[in-house]
Design a protein around this motif. Structure first.
Motif, short mmCIF file in Angstrom:
data_model
loop_
_atom_site.label_atom_id
_atom_site.label_comp_id
_atom_site.label_asym_id
_atom_site.label_seq_id
_atom_site.Cartn_x
_atom_site.Cartn_y
_atom_site.Cartn_z
N ARG A 93 5.44 -4.80 5.60
CA ARG A 93 5.37 -3.98 4.40
C ARG A 93 4.82 -2.61 4.77
O ARG A 93 3.88 -2.50 5.55
CB ARG A 93 4.48 -4.64 3.36
N LEU A 94 5.37 -1.58 4.17
CA LEU A 94 4.90 -0.23 4.42
C LEU A 94 3.57 0.04 3.73
O LEU A 94 2.70 0.72 4.27
CB LEU A 94 5.96 0.79 3.96
N LEU A 95 3.40 -0.52 2.53
CA LEU A 95 2.18 -0.31 1.75
C LEU A 95 1.54 -1.65 1.41
O LEU A 95 2.23 -2.66 1.26
CB LEU A 95 2.51 0.41 0.44
N PRO A 96 0.21 -1.70 1.28
CA PRO A 96 -0.43 -2.93 0.80
C PRO A 96 0.06 -3.26 -0.61
O PRO A 96 0.52 -2.38 -1.35
CB PRO A 96 -1.91 -2.60 0.79
N GLU A 97 -0.05 -4.52 -0.99
CA GLU A 97 0.50 -4.95 -2.29
C GLU A 97 -0.13 -4.20 -3.46
O GLU A 97 0.54 -3.89 -4.43
CB GLU A 97 0.31 -6.46 -2.44
N GLY A 98 -1.42 -3.90 -3.39
CA GLY A 98 -2.08 -3.17 -4.47
C GLY A 98 -1.49 -1.77 -4.64
O GLY A 98 -1.24 -1.32 -5.77
N LEU A 99 -1.25 -1.05 -3.55
CA LEU A 99 -0.70 0.29 -3.63
C LEU A 99 0.79 0.27 -3.99
O LEU A 99 1.26 1.16 -4.69
CB LEU A 99 -0.88 1.03 -2.31
N SER A 100 1.51 -0.74 -3.53
CA SER A 100 2.94 -0.78 -3.85
C SER A 100 3.15 -1.01 -5.35
O SER A 100 4.08 -0.48 -5.93
CB SER A 100 3.65 -1.86 -3.03
N GLY A 101 2.25 -1.79 -5.98
CA GLY A 101 2.33 -1.98 -7.42
C GLY A 101 1.99 -0.71 -8.16
O GLY A 101 2.57 -0.38 -9.20
N LEU A 102 1.06 0.07 -7.62
CA LEU A 102 0.65 1.32 -8.24
C LEU A 102 1.78 2.35 -8.20
O LEU A 102 2.02 3.06 -9.17
CB LEU A 102 -0.59 1.88 -7.51
N PHE A 103 2.47 2.43 -7.08
CA PHE A 103 3.57 3.39 -6.94
C PHE A 103 4.90 2.86 -7.46
O PHE A 103 5.85 3.61 -7.63
CB PHE A 103 3.74 3.80 -5.48
N GLY A 104 4.99 1.57 -7.66
CA GLY A 104 6.22 0.99 -8.19
C GLY A 104 7.30 0.76 -7.14
O GLY A 104 8.43 0.47 -7.48
N ILE A 105 6.95 0.89 -5.87
CA ILE A 105 7.92 0.63 -4.80
C ILE A 105 7.32 -0.39 -3.85
O ILE A 105 6.11 -0.45 -3.65
CB ILE A 105 8.29 1.91 -4.02
N THR A 106 8.17 -1.22 -3.29
CA THR A 106 7.70 -2.23 -2.35
C THR A 106 8.60 -2.23 -1.11
O THR A 106 9.44 -3.10 -0.93
CB THR A 106 7.73 -3.63 -2.98
N PRO A 107 8.47 -1.22 -0.25
CA PRO A 107 9.29 -1.20 0.96
C PRO A 107 8.84 -2.30 1.92
O PRO A 107 7.68 -2.35 2.33
CB PRO A 107 9.05 0.18 1.55
N ALA A 108 9.76 -3.21 2.20
CA ALA A 108 9.45 -4.33 3.08
C ALA A 108 10.66 -4.63 3.95
O ALA A 108 11.80 -4.33 3.58
CB ALA A 108 9.06 -5.56 2.28
N LEU A 109 10.39 -5.20 5.12
CA LEU A 109 11.44 -5.53 6.06
C LEU A 109 11.12 -6.90 6.65
O LEU A 109 9.99 -7.14 7.08
CB LEU A 109 11.49 -4.47 7.16
N THR A 110 12.09 -7.80 6.67
CA THR A 110 11.89 -9.13 7.23
C THR A 110 12.66 -9.21 8.54
O THR A 110 13.86 -8.92 8.59
CB THR A 110 12.39 -10.20 6.25
N MET A 111 11.94 -9.62 9.60
CA MET A 111 12.57 -9.74 10.92
C MET A 111 11.81 -10.77 11.74
O MET A 111 10.68 -11.12 11.41
CB MET A 111 12.61 -8.39 11.63
N PRO A 112 12.40 -11.24 12.84
CA PRO A 112 11.70 -12.22 13.68
C PRO A 112 10.47 -11.59 14.34
O PRO A 112 10.44 -10.40 14.63
CB PRO A 112 12.72 -12.60 14.75
N LEU A 113 9.47 -12.42 14.60
CA LEU A 113 8.22 -11.94 15.18
C LEU A 113 8.43 -11.32 16.56
O LEU A 113 7.83 -10.30 16.89
CB LEU A 113 7.21 -13.09 15.26
N TYR A 114 9.30 -11.91 17.37
CA TYR A 114 9.51 -11.36 18.72
C TYR A 114 10.09 -9.95 18.65
O TYR A 114 9.78 -9.10 19.48
CB TYR A 114 10.40 -12.27 19.58
N ALA A 115 10.91 -9.66 17.63
CA ALA A 115 11.46 -8.31 17.47
C ALA A 115 10.36 -7.32 17.13
O ALA A 115 10.34 -6.19 17.63
CB ALA A 115 12.55 -8.30 16.40
N VAL A 116 9.42 -7.75 16.30
CA VAL A 116 8.29 -6.89 15.94
C VAL A 116 7.47 -6.57 17.19
O VAL A 116 7.09 -5.41 17.43
CB VAL A 116 7.41 -7.55 14.86
N VAL A 117 7.21 -7.58 18.02
CA VAL A 117 6.42 -7.38 19.23
C VAL A 117 7.15 -6.45 20.20
O VAL A 117 6.56 -5.49 20.73
CB VAL A 117 6.11 -8.73 19.90
N LEU A 118 8.43 -6.70 20.43
CA LEU A 118 9.19 -5.88 21.38
C LEU A 118 9.34 -4.44 20.89
O LEU A 118 9.24 -3.50 21.68
CB LEU A 118 10.56 -6.50 21.64
#
Length: 121
Positions: A30-55
């Motif tokens: 997630r780009l923003l914590p859940e509290g801030l994403s609710g405040l701004f009204g946007i929830t930028p999130a990306l789902t991917m495998p853990l190994y891709a995040v590490v690499l």
């Protein structure tokens, strides 16, 4: 040396495959914590495998490090270019002066008077 390099990259590839197989679980970034994403009204999130995040994290760290070092060493590269230009200018001047000194003399004496040029690396 080629076999050693091939073996090294083979071991790196095997380690990456093992890392990928061991960390196939999906994670949500997630780009923003859940509290801030609710405040701004946007929830930028990306789902991917853990190994891709590490690499991707390792690759970005290497890229930032390489750029940082390149910028840090700019002063040294500029000074080396300046010295190289000065050396070339001085070599041309020495050759010109040597030519003027031996003008009208025997070519053999001019060659004997010329110092041996050191091999450049």
């Amino acid at each position: 040396m080629r076999a050693l390099r091939t073996a090294f990259w083979g071991i790196v590839a095997i380690c990456l495959v093992i890392l990928g197989l061991a960390n196939r679980g999906m994670v949500t970034l997630r780009l923003l914590p859940e509290g801030l994403s609710g405040l701004f009204g946007i929830t930028p999130a990306l789902t991917m495998p853990l190994y891709a995040v590490v690499l991707i994290g390792v690759a970005l760290g290497l890229l930032i490090g390489f750029v940082w070092e390149w910028l840090r060493e700019y002063r040294h590269r500029a000074a080396a270019r300046k010295r190289a230009r000065e050396v070339n200018r001085l070599e041309r001047e020495v050759d010109r002066l040597r030519h003027e000194k031996h003008e009208g003399q025997d070519d053999v004496l001019a060659l004997v008077d010329r110092p041996a040029t050191p091999a450049r690396s």
